[in-house]
Scaffold this motif. Structure first.
Motif, PDB file in Angstrom:
ATOM      1  N   ALA A  75     -14.264 -38.559  16.778  1.00  0.00           N
ATOM      2  CA  ALA A  75     -13.899 -37.892  15.861  1.00  0.00           C
ATOM      3  C   ALA A  75     -15.390 -37.362  15.035  1.00  0.00           C
ATOM      4  N   VAL A  76     -15.681 -36.171  14.790  1.00  0.00           N
ATOM      5  CA  VAL A  76     -16.936 -36.665  13.650  1.00  0.00           C
ATOM      6  C   VAL A  76     -16.643 -36.126  12.148  1.00  0.00           C
ATOM      7  N   GLU A  77     -15.240 -35.614  11.684  1.00  0.00           N
ATOM      8  CA  GLU A  77     -15.282 -35.708  10.169  1.00  0.00           C
ATOM      9  C   GLU A  77     -13.930 -37.012  10.116  1.00  0.00           C
ATOM     10  N   VAL A  78     -13.406 -37.094   8.420  1.00  0.00           N
ATOM     11  CA  VAL A  78     -12.456 -37.900   8.527  1.00  0.00           C
ATOM     12  C   VAL A  78     -12.017 -37.253   6.702  1.00  0.00           C
ATOM     13  N   VAL A  79     -10.779 -37.158   7.120  1.00  0.00           N
ATOM     14  CA  VAL A  79     -10.325 -36.646   5.865  1.00  0.00           C
ATOM     15  C   VAL A  79      -9.370 -37.294   5.384  1.00  0.00           C
ATOM     16  N   ALA A  80      -9.561 -38.098   4.367  1.00  0.00           N
ATOM     17  CA  ALA A  80      -9.112 -39.135   3.128  1.00  0.00           C
ATOM     18  C   ALA A  80      -7.632 -38.347   3.080  1.00  0.00           C
ATOM     19  N   GLU A  81      -7.379 -36.763   2.244  1.00  0.00           N
ATOM     20  CA  GLU A  81      -5.945 -36.655   1.544  1.00  0.00           C
ATOM     21  C   GLU A  81      -4.812 -36.221   2.309  1.00  0.00           C
ATOM     22  N   ARG A  82      -4.204 -36.211   1.685  1.00  0.00           N
ATOM     23  CA  ARG A  82      -2.798 -36.452   2.330  1.00  0.00           C
ATOM     24  C   ARG A  82      -1.612 -34.295   1.845  1.00  0.00           C
ATOM     25  N   GLY A  83      -0.655 -34.416   2.237  1.00  0.00           N
ATOM     26  CA  GLY A  83       0.108 -33.476   2.099  1.00  0.00           C
ATOM     27  C   GLY A  83      -0.942 -31.879   2.019  1.00  0.00           C
ATOM     28  N   ALA A  84      -0.513 -31.382   1.124  1.00  0.00           N
ATOM     29  CA  ALA A  84      -1.566 -29.808   0.721  1.00  0.00           C
ATOM     30  C   ALA A  84      -2.986 -30.010   0.368  1.00  0.00           C
ATOM     31  N   ALA A  85      -3.351 -31.623  -0.074  1.00  0.00           N
ATOM     32  CA  ALA A  85      -4.919 -31.401   0.114  1.00  0.00           C
ATOM     33  C   ALA A  85      -5.159 -31.095   1.011  1.00  0.00           C
ATOM     34  N   ALA A  86      -4.966 -32.319   1.470  1.00  0.00           N
ATOM     35  CA  ALA A  86      -5.184 -32.101   3.393  1.00  0.00           C
ATOM     36  C   ALA A  86      -5.626 -31.169   4.199  1.00  0.00           C
ATOM     37  N   VAL A  87      -4.320 -30.313   4.811  1.00  0.00           N
ATOM     38  CA  VAL A  87      -4.163 -29.245   4.814  1.00  0.00           C
ATOM     39  C   VAL A  87      -4.988 -27.994   3.857  1.00  0.00           C
ATOM     40  N   GLU A  88      -5.592 -28.303   3.228  1.00  0.00           N
ATOM     41  CA  GLU A  88      -7.107 -27.769   2.258  1.00  0.00           C
ATOM     42  C   GLU A  88      -8.037 -27.629   2.402  1.00  0.00           C
ATOM     43  N   ARG A  89      -8.286 -29.382   2.699  1.00  0.00           N
ATOM     44  CA  ARG A  89      -9.866 -29.618   3.694  1.00  0.00           C
ATOM     45  C   ARG A  89      -9.520 -29.967   4.507  1.00  0.00           C
ATOM     46  N   VAL A  90      -8.656 -28.972   5.956  1.00  0.00           N
ATOM     47  CA  VAL A  90      -8.820 -29.439   7.101  1.00  0.00           C
ATOM     48  C   VAL A  90      -9.143 -27.781   7.496  1.00  0.00           C
ATOM     49  N   LYS A  91      -8.600 -26.911   6.581  1.00  0.00           N
ATOM     50  CA  LYS A  91      -8.977 -25.243   6.456  1.00  0.00           C
ATOM     51  C   LYS A  91     -10.570 -24.811   6.104  1.00  0.00           C
ATOM     52  N   GLU A  92     -10.622 -25.976   4.902  1.00  0.00           N
ATOM     53  CA  GLU A  92     -11.900 -25.283   4.196  1.00  0.00           C
ATOM     54  C   GLU A  92     -13.154 -25.516   5.725  1.00  0.00           C
ATOM     55  N   ALA A 143     -11.161 -35.662  22.982  1.00  0.00           N
ATOM     56  CA  ALA A 143     -12.653 -35.812  23.643  1.00  0.00           C
ATOM     57  C   ALA A 143     -12.501 -36.319  24.790  1.00  0.00           C
ATOM     58  N   ARG A 144     -11.882 -36.939  25.560  1.00  0.00           N
ATOM     59  CA  ARG A 144     -12.051 -36.936  27.194  1.00  0.00           C
ATOM     60  C   ARG A 144     -11.679 -35.439  27.938  1.00  0.00           C
ATOM     61  N   LEU A 145     -10.626 -34.872  27.040  1.00  0.00           N
ATOM     62  CA  LEU A 145     -10.599 -33.572  27.774  1.00  0.00           C
ATOM     63  C   LEU A 145     -11.637 -32.258  27.060  1.00  0.00           C
ATOM     64  N   GLY A 146     -12.689 -32.898  26.649  1.00  0.00           N
ATOM     65  CA  GLY A 146     -13.936 -32.130  25.941  1.00  0.00           C
ATOM     66  C   GLY A 146     -13.840 -31.367  24.861  1.00  0.00           C
ATOM     67  N   ALA A 147     -12.628 -31.810  23.697  1.00  0.00           N
ATOM     68  CA  ALA A 147     -13.232 -31.213  22.545  1.00  0.00           C
ATOM     69  C   ALA A 147     -14.335 -31.382  21.990  1.00  0.00           C
ATOM     70  N   PRO A 148     -15.487 -30.153  21.285  1.00  0.00           N
ATOM     71  CA  PRO A 148     -16.672 -30.849  20.606  1.00  0.00           C
ATOM     72  C   PRO A 148     -15.974 -31.048  19.326  1.00  0.00           C
ATOM     73  N   ARG A 149     -15.297 -30.436  18.773  1.00  0.00           N
ATOM     74  CA  ARG A 149     -14.936 -30.785  17.087  1.00  0.00           C
ATOM     75  C   ARG A 149     -13.318 -31.453  17.289  1.00  0.00           C
ATOM     76  N   ILE A 150     -13.722 -32.833  16.180  1.00  0.00           N
ATOM     77  CA  ILE A 150     -12.267 -33.514  16.250  1.00  0.00           C
ATOM     78  C   ILE A 150     -12.361 -34.455  14.582  1.00  0.00           C
ATOM     79  N   ILE A 151     -11.543 -34.262  14.075  1.00  0.00           N
ATOM     80  CA  ILE A 151     -11.430 -34.397  12.622  1.00  0.00           C
ATOM     81  C   ILE A 151      -9.584 -35.326  12.364  1.00  0.00           C
ATOM     82  N   VAL A 152     -10.275 -36.250  12.493  1.00  0.00           N
ATOM     83  CA  VAL A 152      -9.318 -37.672  11.623  1.00  0.00           C
ATOM     84  C   VAL A 152      -8.377 -37.279  10.277  1.00  0.00           C
ATOM     85  N   LEU A 153      -7.205 -37.960  10.382  1.00  0.00           N
ATOM     86  CA  LEU A 153      -6.906 -37.785   8.952  1.00  0.00           C
ATOM     87  C   LEU A 153      -6.394 -39.039   8.737  1.00  0.00           C
ATOM     88  N   GLY A 154      -6.178 -40.044   7.787  1.00  0.00           N
ATOM     89  CA  GLY A 154      -6.809 -41.347   7.458  1.00  0.00           C
ATOM     90  C   GLY A 154      -7.464 -41.706   6.440  1.00  0.00           C
TER      91      GLY A 154
END
Length: 338
Positions: A207-224, A182-193
């Motif tokens: 952070a503006v979005e949270v991804v609770a999935e792990r592994g392959a499901a987390a990868v697919e969610r971030v890509k989505e 955020a300090r470096l100016g990123a407009p969109r931050i997704i946290v996985l937790g």
């Protein structure tokens, strides 16, 4: 620490000056680090024990004859590794690779104690324009490790004003990586937790979005969430092979991964995962002493405040319970006030 799960408070010989480049620091604030938990879970029994603590600040009590940058009475911050500040690697900003440096604890004093002998005091200690009872002290203490480490992850992944960032890990380092992005100016931050108290704090940090999935499901969610291509920058703040593989898989072609999680399981990564997509992999041990002068003004001004990662405070006698609480995820990060 005398073995996995076995932390004890013991009397040890008083810290004292050994070389003219030393300083003696009375610790006023210290912390338990998430990286300490790996040892807490795995350390083989050792009859002599291992001294602990690499995040601390305190008051200088005595200095060696060759020390000129600090004097008795100064409140000082110590980064998680000591360094001389003058070797070829320190001059290049790689204090973590100092030819005359080392880590706290082990045979040397650890920060989770009353006093510490600080080698190479001129190159290591950072004088602070404040008193030990200043309410900003916890925010400054975060610079000893986790805040600088989050910053290192963001820089390594080339985070900037046009970056979509994914942060893997909702521990103290991951949360500080959100702050850094955020300090470096990123407009969109997704946290996985998946721990609500932590992900809520991540949202407060930017952070503006949270991804609770792990592994392959987390990868697919971030890509989505990123139009099918992945994030521009992924900050890996866990330290397992699985986390690094996920980081590489959720990075868009031409993007970058900043990895700062201390490697724990030794599992390798198939280089084809990032070679084919021109992904940059960068990171490693944080040169905290190089970053502190840049970040300290923002911390003192309140613009950069990671103090909320400290959600429990103990005295020295409470350190064993502090480890238990962090290992059980009942505490995020424990502040110690000797």
């Amino acid at each position: 620490m005398f073995g996995a799960g076995d932390v004890q408070v013991r009397e040890v010989p008083d810290a004292r000056l050994d070389r003219p480049t030393d300083a003696l620091v009375k610790v006023t604030h210290a912390a338990i680090c998430g990286s300490d938990l790996w040892r807490y879970q795995k350390l083989a029994p050792t009859p002599d024990g291992v001294r602990l603590g690499h995040e601390f600040l305190g008051v200088v009590e005595e200095t060696g004859a060759e020390v000129s940058s600090v004097r008795p009475g100064d409140l000082v911050l110590a980064p998680f590794k000591w360094s001389d500040g003058s070797c070829e690697f320190c001059r290049a900003g790689l204090h973590n690779s100092c030819l005359n440096g080392g880590f706290w604890g082990g045979a040397l004093d650890g920060g989770q104690g009353e006093r510490v002998r600080v080698p190479q005091a001129d190159g290591t200690l950072v004088p602070l324009p404040m008193e030990p009872d200043d309410p900003r002290v916890p925010a400054v203490l975060a610079l000893a490790d986790v805040l600088c480490t989050g910053h290192h992850a963001a820089l390594s992944a080339r985070v900037g004003p046009d970056s979509t960032v994914a942060v893997i890990g909702d521990g103290a380092v991951g949360l500080c990586a959100v702050l850094a992005a955020a300090r470096l100016g990123a407009p969109r931050i997704i946290v996985l937790g998946r721990h609500p108290r932590r992900t809520d704090l991540a949202r407060q940090y930017g952070a503006v979005e949270v991804v609770a999935e792990r592994g392959a499901a987390a990868v697919e969610r971030v890509k989505e969430l990123t139009g099918g291509h992945g994030a521009d920058a992924v900050l890996e703040c866990v330290g397992t092979g699985a986390a690094l593989r996920d980081a590489l898989d959720m990075t868009r072609p031409g993007g970058a991964v900043g990895y700062v999680g201390v490697p724990q399981d030794g599992e390798g990564v198939d280089v084809r995962r990032f070679y084919r997509r021109n992904i940059t992999l960068s990171g490693g041990v944080t040169p905290a002493r190089a970053y502190i002068p840049e970040l300290l003004p923002d911390v003192l001004s309140g613009r950069l405040d990671a103090s909320a990662v400290f959600d429990r405070a103990v005295g020295l006698d409470g350190v064993p319970d502090g480890y238990k609480a962090m290992a059980a995820r009942e505490a995020l990060k424990v502040l110690i006030r000797p």
